[in-house]
Structures are given as structure tokens and as C-alpha cells.
Design a protein around this motif. Sequence first.
Motif, PDB file in Angstrom:
ATOM      1  N   UNK A 147       0.852  -1.230  -0.148  1.00  0.00           N
ATOM      2  CA  UNK A 147       0.085   0.027   0.041  1.00  0.00           C
ATOM      3  C   UNK A 147       0.854   1.172  -0.037  1.00  0.00           C
ATOM      4  N   UNK A 148       0.894   1.803  -1.084  1.00  0.00           N
ATOM      5  CA  UNK A 148       1.931   3.117  -1.336  1.00  0.00           C
ATOM      6  C   UNK A 148       2.508   3.168  -2.736  1.00  0.00           C
ATOM      7  N   UNK A 149       3.295   4.024  -2.704  1.00  0.00           N
ATOM      8  CA  UNK A 149       3.942   4.043  -4.145  1.00  0.00           C
ATOM      9  C   UNK A 149       5.629   3.901  -4.238  1.00  0.00           C
ATOM     10  N   UNK A 150       6.040   3.477  -5.385  1.00  0.00           N
ATOM     11  CA  UNK A 150       7.335   3.081  -5.357  1.00  0.00           C
ATOM     12  C   UNK A 150       8.402   4.088  -5.092  1.00  0.00           C
ATOM     13  N   UNK A 151       8.016   5.204  -5.092  1.00  0.00           N
ATOM     14  CA  UNK A 151       9.238   6.090  -4.849  1.00  0.00           C
ATOM     15  C   UNK A 151       8.810   7.188  -3.661  1.00  0.00           C
ATOM     16  N   UNK A 152       8.310   6.718  -2.637  1.00  0.00           N
ATOM     17  CA  UNK A 152       8.038   7.364  -1.477  1.00  0.00           C
ATOM     18  C   UNK A 152       8.415   6.489  -0.214  1.00  0.00           C
ATOM     19  N   UNK A 153       9.048   6.980   1.063  1.00  0.00           N
ATOM     20  CA  UNK A 153       9.413   8.445   0.969  1.00  0.00           C
ATOM     21  C   UNK A 153      10.559   8.848   0.415  1.00  0.00           C
ATOM     22  N   UNK A 154      11.463   7.957  -0.391  1.00  0.00           N
ATOM     23  CA  UNK A 154      12.457   8.016  -1.196  1.00  0.00           C
ATOM     24  C   UNK A 154      12.362   7.275  -2.252  1.00  0.00           C
ATOM     25  N   UNK A 155      12.875   7.773  -3.552  1.00  0.00           N
ATOM     26  CA  UNK A 155      13.104   7.047  -4.881  1.00  0.00           C
ATOM     27  C   UNK A 155      13.556   5.598  -4.710  1.00  0.00           C
ATOM     28  N   UNK A 156      14.031   5.145  -3.503  1.00  0.00           N
ATOM     29  CA  UNK A 156      14.609   3.808  -3.561  1.00  0.00           C
ATOM     30  C   UNK A 156      13.668   2.917  -2.716  1.00  0.00           C
ATOM     31  N   UNK A 157      12.335   3.362  -2.567  1.00  0.00           N
ATOM     32  CA  UNK A 157      11.059   2.509  -1.609  1.00  0.00           C
ATOM     33  C   UNK A 157      11.346   1.265  -2.160  1.00  0.00           C
ATOM     34  N   UNK A 158      10.973   1.056  -3.589  1.00  0.00           N
ATOM     35  CA  UNK A 158      10.564  -0.257  -4.132  1.00  0.00           C
ATOM     36  C   UNK A 158      11.811  -1.142  -3.756  1.00  0.00           C
ATOM     37  N   UNK A 159      13.136  -0.860  -4.098  1.00  0.00           N
ATOM     38  CA  UNK A 159      14.180  -1.528  -4.054  1.00  0.00           C
ATOM     39  C   UNK A 159      14.402  -2.011  -2.478  1.00  0.00           C
TER      40      UNK A 159
END
Length: 644
Positions: free
Chosen positions: A330-342
Motif C-alpha cells: 500500500x503506497x507508491x514506489x518512490x515514497x518516502x524516497x526513490x529507493x522505496x521499491x528496491x
Amino acid sequence: MEIIWKPYGDYLKSRIADFMKQHRIKDYTQLVQRSTSEIEWFWDAALKHLNIEWYKPYKKVLEGWLPNARWFIGGTTNIVHNCLDRHIRDGKSDVTAVIWEGDDGSVRSLTYGQLNGLVCRIANALHRQGIKKGDRIAIFMPMSLEMIAAFYAILKIGAVVVPVFSGFGAGALKTRLQDSEAKILFTADGGFRRGKTTPIKPSADEAVKEAPSVKKVVVLKHANLDVDTVKGRDIWFDDFIKNEPEIAKTEEMESEDYSIIIFTSGTTGRPKGTVHTHGGCLAQMVKEVGYAFDVRPGKVFFWFTDIGWMMGPWEFIGVNSFGGTFLIFEGTPDYPQPDRLWKTVARHKVDMLGISPTAIRLLISYGEEWTKNHDLSSLRLLGSTGEPWDEESYMWFFNKIGGGRIPIINISGGTEIVGCHLSPLPITELKPCTLRGPGLGMDVDVFDDDGKPIRGGVGHLVCKKPAPSMTRGFLNDYNRYIETYFTKFGEKIWYHGDWAHIDEDGFWFLHGRSDDTIKVAGKRVGPAEIEAVILEHPFCVEAAAIGVPDKIKGEAIVTFVVTKKDAKRDEKLKEELSKKITASLGKTMAPKEIIFVDALPKTRSAKIVRGAIKRKYLGEPIGDISSVENPTALDSIPTAEKKD
């Protein structure tokens, strides 16, 4: 185009390799040929090999033909039996079934035993409301563990799930509730996105006002928001299941009984309700997750998706049928930082990561340094769908995320078949952007305008034989179903509406939707070809190309480009992009105009809505944009008449 990946090691021992060995199939070519020419043999053999269980075995694999085929005649089963019940029976109650990661990084999970207990409690509560086999129940909830449980509970009692993206407004939800005649709505007070709470219940309240079939609204307290309640209609989720036992009977369903109604994300006309069955969903979803993605118990499967997109139910059913574990986010892949998904991939030691090309282009724009501080070595497979790839973004995903060592299983199909027409396998070689070939059991082809097979050129993607998961018409609108798929080439050929081509080595590629095609001075070009050239420029992140009326050429090309934040959006950049397009595609394809925008409107499944962009640019009514996740992006699309 060169081969970039060849199968090795354990990929050659994958589940599909075992199937081939069992049936003495020597290579990929023979596998595809036999599975598509002998579809009844294939689906019967695959279901047995994949251990799909039936209460009563089917007597006949296929009855009838396109456009109204019926499958697994006489057989009875239930999705929930295959995804939960049998694992409890087989002593796997303590195995993790699903992991949830929230916007704030918090994590919760449910074992098969815990999930089954919650599913049974919801099922019993639904029975108390008088819900019976065939009734429709809608889910308008954020990605959450309770949403997964509600999904399975509805199927368990023989009712039909109507999943709806929780980011939709009241209008879109209202249409889906009205068309499905849903009796109960599962929703939540709100959800989380980019560190903020997003109200959901107010949209549900507004929609239900005009959906008289809805008699009960079950509300999950998820975001701790204050909400209005309607006495006698609304009930908190916890109160709804209070004191309900953790044991419930799973309804025995005919193979052709409805299981899920998923509405398509079209941008013109009323949304189309695609209708899917217990037997069809099990056959297609389990086949794809099992053979194309080689899901393994004990490994974490993560497709960045939502329940409102077919990839959500596809993931749940496909993974849980094997007793595997999937991750919802639940969220976005670039929040809170651009490395969230990784960070998420590394944290959960994800085995398979699936994502859209559009999302990868967003993450590329932040720079590769964000990928370097995370251990992605757990990844064994990458997956993608939603839009055609451009080579630069594909290779970035392949090299920077996969380390050049693992395959990208790039699939394409649609909500209408809750699965794939085209798909690689772990045993197939890959070229950049390829979908490799037909999905197993899918007798697809590429036709020219006259309905004849074409090789080497771009043509229409079609399917010449039925498949178990093809929608059983459109909900309440059978004629529209026939008009959509069986008019262009007749009632025995499924016309899918995608441009495709097969290269000299037999590798398949897609070039976008045929209804987006641009015809300049008699020459046809797909938007994806133009967009791929634009995205080769280091300053460009996303692009959309449309065709607009032109007195001389018939149509002219207008492109909309999202650049990196540090790019200088000036005439020089426009000139560079125009020169790249003409150098690659010819002077005829020189764009009439290049327009810089901050974002492109996209559906939740990350498909760019070129039709809406075109209508906005031409000053025409935009139509239904309820499926568009970021409708404000259309505000930055200028209208042609106002530009001079």
C-alpha cells in the motif's frame, strides 16, 4: 536484434521443464505447437500437472467454440478450495500466505491458517446477511490483509467478487455497483498514500446513494478516520465478524459458475464488466504463475498491483494455489524516497518482482544510484505488463535490477482473459522487449487487414481458438462483447486490438493498441514506435504520441513529453527530439508539435490513456475517465485551438 539472455542452471529445471519431460516434448517450439494445436489435450494435461483439484472431475474439457465456448463440463471445484482449504488439509497452516507492507513501512502477515480463519468468519457473517450463491459483492478497499480475506470469503460461499480500485471516485464506483447489482460493499474509512491519509468512505457513501441494490456496507477501520455512518446499513468490519466461528463450508461450484466480475479500464463509453468463472480463473492464472513465473513455496512473489486491476486477483489465486507467499504493497514506489521499491525487495528477499514499464521509467528518472545500496540478489525472475517497452528502459530493468543474470517475463493479455495471450517462459531465450511467443494453450496469430497471417510486418493480434478464461460476454451487454472482439474478422476469431509482429527468429513483439495507430501520408505507425525513439534521449522520462487531423497528410503526429527535472524545456530540445524521430522513422514522421508536460494521464495499470489525451487536445468531450488514476494530468494538455 541480439539474444540478451539464455536459460541456464535451475531455469532449465523449472516447472514447465518438468511438464515437457513428462510429455516427451523436446523443445520450446514443439511445446508451443502442441499446446496451441491440441488445446483440449493441453488444458487437461496442464491442470493435472498443476494439481488443480476438483470435487467432481469434469467429463469433457471443451464444449462449443468461439464466441461461446464452455470448459471443464461436469466438473465442480472452488477457487478457495485450491487456494486455502487443501493447504490447511495438508498441514500447511503455519506457512505464510500473504505479507502486507504499508505506506509507512509497517509490516503485517497472515499464515494460511490465520487467513483461512478470517475468511471463514467473513463467510459466516455473509451467510447471516442472507447472501447466497451467485450474489454479487463489491470490494472497494485499499491493499490490506482484510481485503484479501474478503476476496476469498466471497468466493468461498459461491458469491461473485466485484473488485474496484479504491482510488476511484464515487461516479466510477456507482457505475460498477449499479451494473453488478452488488448486495454488499466492503470498504474502508481511508487509505494511505505518500504519508497522508486518503478518505475512501465518503466516495462509497455517495456511490451507494444511487445503488439501491446495496443493503449493507462493511467498513474496515484502516486509517483511523472519522466517518459518517448510516444506521442499519453500515457496520464496522470487526463488528461484522464478531463471534463468528473460524470454520465454514466451501461451496461446491460448477466450473462455469461465475467467480469474478472485473470492469475494464476503457476511457470511452460505459465500463465493460468482464465475467469470469471458477474453472477459467484457476486454469489460466495457475498455469501462468506456475509455468511462466515458476512460483515456489517459501519464496516471496511481489507484483506491484492493486485488486482493481486483474493482476491483483491473478497474483492472489496463482500464488496461493501453490501454497506460496505473495506481498501486497500500500503506497507508491518512490515514497518516502526513490529507493522505496528496491528497499522493499531487499527487505522481504523477493523472488519475483513484477511491475509496469511506466513505473520503471519513473524510477529511472531518479538515477541508478538509488538502486546501489540494496541487495537485490534474491531476485530470480522479473515480470512486466501494462504497456509496450522501449529498449532503453527494458535494458535498464534487465541490467540494473536483474544484474543481467535473470529473465524478464514480459507478458501481455488483458482483463478480458484475466491472463496472457503472449508470454516468455523460464526456458526461453530473450531479446530486448520481447514477449517471446504465444502463451501456452493460446492459439494466437498476427493478421493483416484482410485476415491473413503476416510475418515480418506489423499486424493485428488475434486468437483463433477458445481459452478457459475468456470472458463469458460483457455483463448485461452481450452485443457489445460480440462487436468488440468478433466483428473485425468474424465470430470465430478473437480480435484483441493490439499491434504485434513476429521477427525472423520467431520472437514476438507488441506495438501498442491498434485504435491508437497513426496514419501519416498513408504510412501507418504505432505510438509506441515514436515514443521509444523519444525515450532514447537522456532527458526524457515518458512520452505519448497521438495522431491529429491534417489537411495534407491525413494525420500528423503530436507528442507529449515528460522530461527529467533538470532538463531545459526549450526549442533546442524539441529540435533534438524531432531530428531523432525523423532519423529513426523517416522525414514523413516528423512531429507537427512537441509539447512538454509534467505528467501523462494513466490508468491504475499504468496504461497511458492516449485517447483521452487526443480528445482533450482536439477540444472534444473527454468521455469517461473514471479509470484514470491521475486525471489532473489532463489539465496540462492544451487544446489545439487555444495554442496559436
